[in-house]
Each structure stands twice: as structure tokens, then as C-alpha cells.
Design a protein around this motif. Structure first.
Motif, PDB file in Angstrom:
ATOM      1  N   ALA A 187       0.831  -1.206   0.000  1.00  0.00           N
ATOM      2  CA  ALA A 187       0.000   0.000   0.000  1.00  0.00           C
ATOM      3  C   ALA A 187       0.865   1.256   0.000  1.00  0.00           C
ATOM      4  CB  ALA A 187      -0.927  -0.009   1.209  1.00  0.00           C
ATOM      5  N   LEU A 188       1.946   1.232   0.767  1.00  0.00           N
ATOM      6  CA  LEU A 188       2.865   2.366   0.797  1.00  0.00           C
ATOM      7  C   LEU A 188       3.441   2.627  -0.586  1.00  0.00           C
ATOM      8  CD1 LEU A 188       4.552   4.482   2.354  1.00  0.00           C
ATOM      9  CD2 LEU A 188       6.212   2.659   2.831  1.00  0.00           C
ATOM     10  N   GLU A 189       3.838   1.570  -1.283  1.00  0.00           N
ATOM     11  CA  GLU A 189       4.391   1.732  -2.627  1.00  0.00           C
ATOM     12  C   GLU A 189       3.362   2.325  -3.584  1.00  0.00           C
ATOM     13  OE1 GLU A 189       7.457   1.443  -3.454  1.00  0.00           O
ATOM     14  OE2 GLU A 189       8.177   0.560  -1.574  1.00  0.00           O
ATOM     15  N   LEU A 190       2.099   1.936  -3.439  1.00  0.00           N
ATOM     16  CA  LEU A 190       1.043   2.482  -4.301  1.00  0.00           C
ATOM     17  C   LEU A 190       0.889   3.982  -4.090  1.00  0.00           C
ATOM     18  CD1 LEU A 190      -1.721  -0.278  -4.014  1.00  0.00           C
ATOM     19  CD2 LEU A 190      -0.316   0.245  -6.012  1.00  0.00           C
ATOM     20  N   ILE A 191       0.947   4.413  -2.834  1.00  0.00           N
ATOM     21  CA  ILE A 191       0.811   5.843  -2.534  1.00  0.00           C
ATOM     22  C   ILE A 191       2.000   6.604  -3.111  1.00  0.00           C
ATOM     23  CG2 ILE A 191       0.743   7.549  -0.682  1.00  0.00           C
ATOM     24  CD1 ILE A 191      -0.688   5.388   1.022  1.00  0.00           C
ATOM     25  N   ILE A 192       3.210   6.082  -2.907  1.00  0.00           N
ATOM     26  CA  ILE A 192       4.403   6.740  -3.431  1.00  0.00           C
ATOM     27  C   ILE A 192       4.354   6.812  -4.951  1.00  0.00           C
ATOM     28  CG2 ILE A 192       6.910   6.489  -3.710  1.00  0.00           C
ATOM     29  CD1 ILE A 192       6.988   5.413  -0.848  1.00  0.00           C
ATOM     30  N   GLU A 193       3.837   5.764  -5.580  1.00  0.00           N
ATOM     31  CA  GLU A 193       3.719   5.747  -7.044  1.00  0.00           C
ATOM     32  C   GLU A 193       2.842   6.889  -7.537  1.00  0.00           C
ATOM     33  OE1 GLU A 193       1.351   2.792  -9.896  1.00  0.00           O
ATOM     34  OE2 GLU A 193       3.117   1.844  -8.993  1.00  0.00           O
ATOM     35  N   ARG A 194       1.732   7.145  -6.828  1.00  0.00           N
ATOM     36  CA  ARG A 194       0.844   8.235  -7.223  1.00  0.00           C
ATOM     37  C   ARG A 194       1.497   9.601  -7.004  1.00  0.00           C
ATOM     38  NH1 ARG A 194      -1.057   7.585 -11.007  1.00  0.00           N
ATOM     39  NH2 ARG A 194      -2.069   9.605 -10.726  1.00  0.00           N
ATOM     40  N   LEU A 195       2.250   9.740  -5.922  1.00  0.00           N
ATOM     41  CA  LEU A 195       2.939  11.000  -5.661  1.00  0.00           C
ATOM     42  C   LEU A 195       3.966  11.278  -6.753  1.00  0.00           C
ATOM     43  CD1 LEU A 195       3.508  10.776  -1.796  1.00  0.00           C
ATOM     44  CD2 LEU A 195       1.755  12.070  -3.022  1.00  0.00           C
ATOM     45  N   GLU A 196       4.742  10.273  -7.095  1.00  0.00           N
ATOM     46  CA  GLU A 196       5.781  10.463  -8.106  1.00  0.00           C
ATOM     47  C   GLU A 196       5.183  10.715  -9.481  1.00  0.00           C
ATOM     48  OE1 GLU A 196       9.641   8.238  -6.250  1.00  0.00           O
ATOM     49  OE2 GLU A 196       8.325   7.036  -7.527  1.00  0.00           O
ATOM     50  N   ALA A 197       3.996  10.179  -9.730  1.00  0.00           N
ATOM     51  CA  ALA A 197       3.320  10.449 -10.995  1.00  0.00           C
ATOM     52  C   ALA A 197       2.898  11.913 -11.094  1.00  0.00           C
ATOM     53  CB  ALA A 197       2.091   9.545 -11.142  1.00  0.00           C
ATOM     54  N   ASN A 198       2.863  12.598  -9.939  1.00  0.00           N
ATOM     55  CA  ASN A 198       2.508  14.013  -9.889  1.00  0.00           C
ATOM     56  C   ASN A 198       3.710  14.896  -9.571  1.00  0.00           C
ATOM     57  OD1 ASN A 198      -0.659  14.422 -10.046  1.00  0.00           O
ATOM     58  ND2 ASN A 198      -0.306  12.519  -8.914  1.00  0.00           N
ATOM     59  N   GLN A 199       4.911  14.420  -9.920  1.00  0.00           N
ATOM     60  CA  GLN A 199       6.157  15.180  -9.764  1.00  0.00           C
ATOM     61  C   GLN A 199       6.476  15.508  -8.309  1.00  0.00           C
ATOM     62  OE1 GLN A 199       6.103  17.586 -14.074  1.00  0.00           O
ATOM     63  NE2 GLN A 199       6.507  18.682 -12.183  1.00  0.00           N
ATOM     64  N   ILE A 200       6.005  14.699  -7.378  1.00  0.00           N
ATOM     65  CA  ILE A 200       6.434  14.812  -5.989  1.00  0.00           C
ATOM     66  C   ILE A 200       7.451  13.703  -5.758  1.00  0.00           C
ATOM     67  CG2 ILE A 200       5.768  14.700  -3.560  1.00  0.00           C
ATOM     68  CD1 ILE A 200       3.020  15.730  -4.343  1.00  0.00           C
ATOM     69  N   LEU A 201       8.696  14.065  -5.566  1.00  0.00           N
ATOM     70  CA  LEU A 201       9.760  13.084  -5.393  1.00  0.00           C
ATOM     71  C   LEU A 201       9.747  12.557  -3.956  1.00  0.00           C
ATOM     72  CD1 LEU A 201      12.614  14.999  -7.262  1.00  0.00           C
ATOM     73  CD2 LEU A 201      10.949  13.374  -8.210  1.00  0.00           C
ATOM     74  N   VAL A 202      10.020  11.286  -3.795  1.00  0.00           N
ATOM     75  CA  VAL A 202      10.002  10.661  -2.473  1.00  0.00           C
ATOM     76  C   VAL A 202      11.348   9.994  -2.218  1.00  0.00           C
ATOM     77  CG1 VAL A 202       8.883   8.999  -0.944  1.00  0.00           C
ATOM     78  CG2 VAL A 202       7.510  10.296  -2.598  1.00  0.00           C
ATOM     79  N   SER A 203      11.990  10.405  -1.139  1.00  0.00           N
ATOM     80  CA  SER A 203      13.268   9.847  -0.716  1.00  0.00           C
ATOM     81  C   SER A 203      13.075   9.155   0.624  1.00  0.00           C
ATOM     82  CB  SER A 203      14.303  10.970  -0.576  1.00  0.00           C
ATOM     83  OG  SER A 203      15.450  10.527   0.129  1.00  0.00           O
ATOM     84  N   ARG A 204      13.652   7.952   0.756  1.00  0.00           N
ATOM     85  CA  ARG A 204      13.568   7.222   2.026  1.00  0.00           C
ATOM     86  C   ARG A 204      14.967   6.961   2.567  1.00  0.00           C
ATOM     87  NH1 ARG A 204       9.327   2.609   0.286  1.00  0.00           N
ATOM     88  NH2 ARG A 204      10.027   3.192  -1.805  1.00  0.00           N
ATOM     89  N   SER A 205      15.098   7.092   3.865  1.00  0.00           N
ATOM     90  CA  SER A 205      16.420   6.989   4.471  1.00  0.00           C
ATOM     91  C   SER A 205      16.995   5.586   4.304  1.00  0.00           C
ATOM     92  CB  SER A 205      16.357   7.353   5.956  1.00  0.00           C
ATOM     93  OG  SER A 205      15.540   6.438   6.661  1.00  0.00           O
ATOM     94  N   VAL A 206      18.281   5.544   3.997  1.00  0.00           N
ATOM     95  CA  VAL A 206      19.038   4.292   3.896  1.00  0.00           C
ATOM     96  C   VAL A 206      20.376   4.542   4.575  1.00  0.00           C
ATOM     97  CG1 VAL A 206      19.964   2.493   2.404  1.00  0.00           C
ATOM     98  CG2 VAL A 206      17.944   3.780   1.675  1.00  0.00           C
ATOM     99  N   ARG A 207      20.590   3.902   5.680  1.00  0.00           N
ATOM    100  CA  ARG A 207      21.825   4.130   6.427  1.00  0.00           C
ATOM    101  C   ARG A 207      23.044   3.785   5.568  1.00  0.00           C
ATOM    102  NH1 ARG A 207      22.835   4.659  11.903  1.00  0.00           N
ATOM    103  NH2 ARG A 207      24.929   4.094  12.591  1.00  0.00           N
ATOM    104  N   GLY A 208      24.001   4.701   5.550  1.00  0.00           N
ATOM    105  CA  GLY A 208      25.210   4.479   4.769  1.00  0.00           C
ATOM    106  C   GLY A 208      25.133   5.003   3.351  1.00  0.00           C
ATOM    107  N   TYR A 209      23.937   5.398   2.903  1.00  0.00           N
ATOM    108  CA  TYR A 209      23.785   5.907   1.539  1.00  0.00           C
ATOM    109  C   TYR A 209      23.254   7.332   1.524  1.00  0.00           C
ATOM    110  CZ  TYR A 209      24.981   1.420  -0.422  1.00  0.00           C
ATOM    111  OH  TYR A 209      25.680   0.286  -0.788  1.00  0.00           O
TER     112      TYR A 209
END
Length: 412
Positions: A187-209
Motif C-alpha cells: 500500500a505504501l508503494e502504491l501511494i508513493i507511485e501516485r505521488l511520483e506520478a505528480n512530480q512529488i519526489l520521495v526519498s527514504r532513508s538508507v543508512r550508509g547511503y
């Protein structure tokens, strides 16, 4: 400005902090180069390394190894020659840096039912990195248009329900598809997919990167841009009694509401609080994920019923508990009891073992965001962007040009 240099590989170089005279000296091959003490403090005190041992020890012992100073400067992204600049030059550079950061985020934390605050230095390097990525996207992607979500809810509509429906329609969010997802992660991926389709970029924390470690508990932040605003999500483990995916769903929708309200700042909220002053933004999120009309038909007779419905709505049981209380479907006393029980269950569980570090290409995709990575890969293919620049800004040099093919495959 005098830049001290040495060719001796094993030369012992130290800084001596002369507190009495408010100066700093660098000892290079037996020679002392005076540097104003305020420069040393101003550059490092309000930076991401202000709590590091070498800096603290330098202030305590009045000296620091030159190699340690270089390490601190590198981690704080401070050009080394700036330590040798006059105080006025340093202050001007710091003002420029602060102005740039404030173009992306406000200096205050947007909070809901929590006293947590985030200082700019806590997220400074991440903000600077996301701003660089936004600049890269605007420069090399001619298809970008003015973002229709930014400011959509700046002027509140008569009701929370109207605000929620306006945002749902603008994003193209399918509530039913979210609820039909087998797992909250899906479900989270579906929401992020819709945001990115509307030019809202989504970044998620990744330790070390990421360019800096996150050393303060907060939910994430929104970074301003008229075309490609960024939403940054922290890892989801905030020490409270909620599973990460469920909390991140609420968090990403909350930050989407903030983008629509034109609010760009670090975000911190306590989803377990029964305090009455959560605010309109919190209620808009509740209406999007847990509509009031549907909750009117639901019985919350016990905690098992809450858990079942939370799974259906793809939120945490605590989020549904608080939402039901705010709608009068649960009394504050009953809601507080449910939250205490959830906390007890959480504390009784075995702690999860630390997960393995992801492959570099997967970590890059997650931190930079799938949409930015995809758009900039297209720019590389069409020769609008060099592969080396792509690796530097999008990938932070974690992979080289020869690895770009593997990154493309990871996006499929």
C-alpha cells in the motif's frame, strides 16, 4: 586568505587553541599560522559534526590533529581553505549557506502532539543533497511542469472532507486499491507511485547511503520546489508501538498534505497521543485514510476490532484509535487504555534483528527516489546529462558509470 600546505607525508601538524587571545594556530613543520578562533567555532559549532569527539576534545584540550580537522571539514562539507579565511568572509559564507537551506525548508519543525524539534544542522547535508537533486532535475528534464499539488490546500475549504477529496482527486489516489493491497508495504508503494506520478519526489532513508546520519527522532521532512518538491521519510522506527510500514503510510500522506498546504519543514508527530490539538492537517490525513462516514458504521468494542479495521485501512492500530477518539467513536479513557495495551504488546515482542545492508543499486533507488532516478537515467540516455555527473549527484558516487545498467534493471 592564506592556505597552509605541506608536502611531508608524516609531518606532525596540530592546531593550538589560544583561548586567552581568541586565536587558533595551526602548526605546520614547526611554523605557526594564526587563525581567528571564532572561525574554528563558527564553522564547526553549528554543523553536523558539533558533537563529534575530535571537535569536543579540541575545545577541551586546546589542540586537534590536522588530519582530524580535515576529516571534520569533509564530513561537514566545509571547504578546508575556509578555516584560514577572515571572520567576515566566514560569516558571509555561513549566511549564504543558511539562506540556501531555508530555500528548501523552514527553520522550525512542523509538529503534531510532540515536543520534538529538529535543528537545521540535524538535516543540513540531506537538505543540501536533495536541493542538488532538485536542481539537477530542473536543469536536465524539459518535461517538468509547475507542480499542481504545491499550494493546492493553501486556502482551506469549508470542511476537512472537502480538502481531503480535493487532494485525493488531484493525486489520483485510489482508496480501494490501497485497501486491497495484501500488505501495508505494498500500500505504501502504491501511494508513493501516485505521488511520483505528480512530480512529488520521495526519498527514504538508507543508512550508509545518505550524506549524514540521522541522530534525532523525527518523521521526515518536506523540501520546497515549485516543480519537484521532495518528501523525505525516515526509517519508520521511532521507538513507538507501531509497525514501520503502517506509520510510514500515515507519515507520507501527512507530508503530502503539508506540500499541498505549502508547508516545507522537518516533520515530527506523535501518532499515539490523545491530545485534542492535533490540527487540521492531521484531520485531513485521517479523512483521506480513515473517512469519518465509514468509521460511523464500525464498532470499536475491543482492541481486536481496532486491529482488524486498522489492517483494512492500512494504518496502525494506534492511528485508528486516535482517529476514532477524535471522531467521538471512542472515549479518551478507552482510547488511552487501548494505546497502553498496544504499547505493552510492543514492548513484549522480541526486537528484530538488524537487516542486511541492501545492494548499492537498491539503496540508491530508495534514497534518491525511483522517479528522480528514472528521469535522470533518461537524461543520460538522451545525452542531456553525463554518466559521471549522474553518478556524482544522484548516486553520491556509490556506484560508477559501469554500474548504471544494473541500476536500470533495479528500476524495472
Amino acid at each position: 586568505m592564506y592556505i597552509a600546505k605541506t608536502q611531508a607525508k608524516d609531518c606532525s601538524i596540530e592546531w593550538e587553541l589560544m583561548f586567552g587571545g581568541f586565536t587558533v594556530h595551526v602548526i605546520i613543520a614547526g611554523e605557526s599560522v594564526p587563525i581567528d578562533r571564532s572561525v574554528f567555532v563558527d564553522l564547526l559549532e553549528n554543523s553536523v559534526v558539533n558533537g563529534r569527539a575530535p571537535y569536543i576534545h579540541a575545545l577541551e584540550k586546546s589542540k586537534i590533529q590536522y588530519s582530524e580537522l580535515l576529516t571534520l571539514a569533509r564530513k561537514a562539507e566545509i571547504p578546508h581553505p575556509l578555516f584560514f579565511a577572515p571572520p567576515a568572509v566566514v560569516k558571509a559564507q555561513l549566511r549564504t549557506k543558511t539562506t540556501k537551506l531555508l530555500q528548501g525548508v523552514a527553520p522550525t519543525t512542523f509538529t503534531v502532539n510532540t515536543r520534538t524539534t529538529v535543528k537545521l544542522r540535524d538535516v543540513e547535508l540531506i537538505v543540501k543533497d536533495l536541493l542538488r537533486k532538485q536542481d539537477l532535475a530542473r536543469k536536465h528534464d524539459p518535461t517538468l511542469t509547475k507542480n499542481k499539488i504545491v499550494g493546492l490546500l493553501r486556502k482551506p475549504r469549508p470542511t476537512v472532507q472537502e480538502d481531503a477529496m480535493a487532494l485525493i482527486k488531484a493525486i489520483g489516489l485510489d482508496r480501494e486499491a490501497i485497501r486491497q493491497a495484501r500488505k501495508k508495504e505494498t500500500a505504501l508503494e502504491l501511494i508513493i507511485e501516485r505521488l511520483e506520478a505528480n512530480q512529488i519526489l520521495v526519498s527514504r532513508s538508507v543508512r550508509g547511503y545518505m550524506p549524514q546520519l540521522i541522530e534525532v527522532h523525527f518523521s521526515g521532512m518536506t523540501v520546497r520546489d515549485s516543480k519537484v518538491p521532495y518528501i523525505f521519510l525516515t526509517g519508520g522506527d521511532h521507538g513507538d508501538f507501531q509497525e514501520p510500514a503502517g506509520r510510514q503510510i500515515f507519515t507520507v500522506v501527512l507530508m503530502t498534505v503539508l506540500v499541498a498546504r505549502g508547508i516545507f519543514a522537518p516533520v515530527s508527530y506523535d501518532a499515539n497521543s490523545t491530545a485534542p490539538d492535533a490540527g487540521r492537517e492531521y484531520d485531513i490525513v485521517g479523512e483521506i485514510l480513515m473517512p469519518a462516514a465509514e468509521l460511523e458504521k464500525i464498532s470499536f468494542k475491543d482492541l481486536d476490532a481496532v486491529k482488524t479495521m486498522a489492517d483494512m485501512f492500512k494504518v496502525t492500530p494506534s492511528a485508528l484509535t486516535v482517529r476514532a477518539m477524535r471522531l467521538g467513536r471512542l472515549t479518551p479513557l478507552t482510547a488511552a487504555g487501548y494505546l497502553r495495551e498496544l504499547e505493552g504488546e510492543f514492548r513484549a515482542r522480541n526486537k528484530k534483528t538488524q537487516t542486511n545492508q541492501p545492494k548499492p543499486v537498491n539503496a540508491i533507488r530508495k534514497y534518491s527516489g525511483r522517479e528522480l532516478t528514472r528521469r535522470m537515467l533518461l537524461a543520460v540516455e538522451e545525452r542531456r546529462l553525463t554518466a559521471r555527473e549522474f553518478c556524482r549527484v544522484v548516486c553520491l558516487n556509490r556506484i560508477g558509470p559501469s554500474d548504471i545498467g544494473e541500476l536500470k534493471a533495479a528500476l524495472r
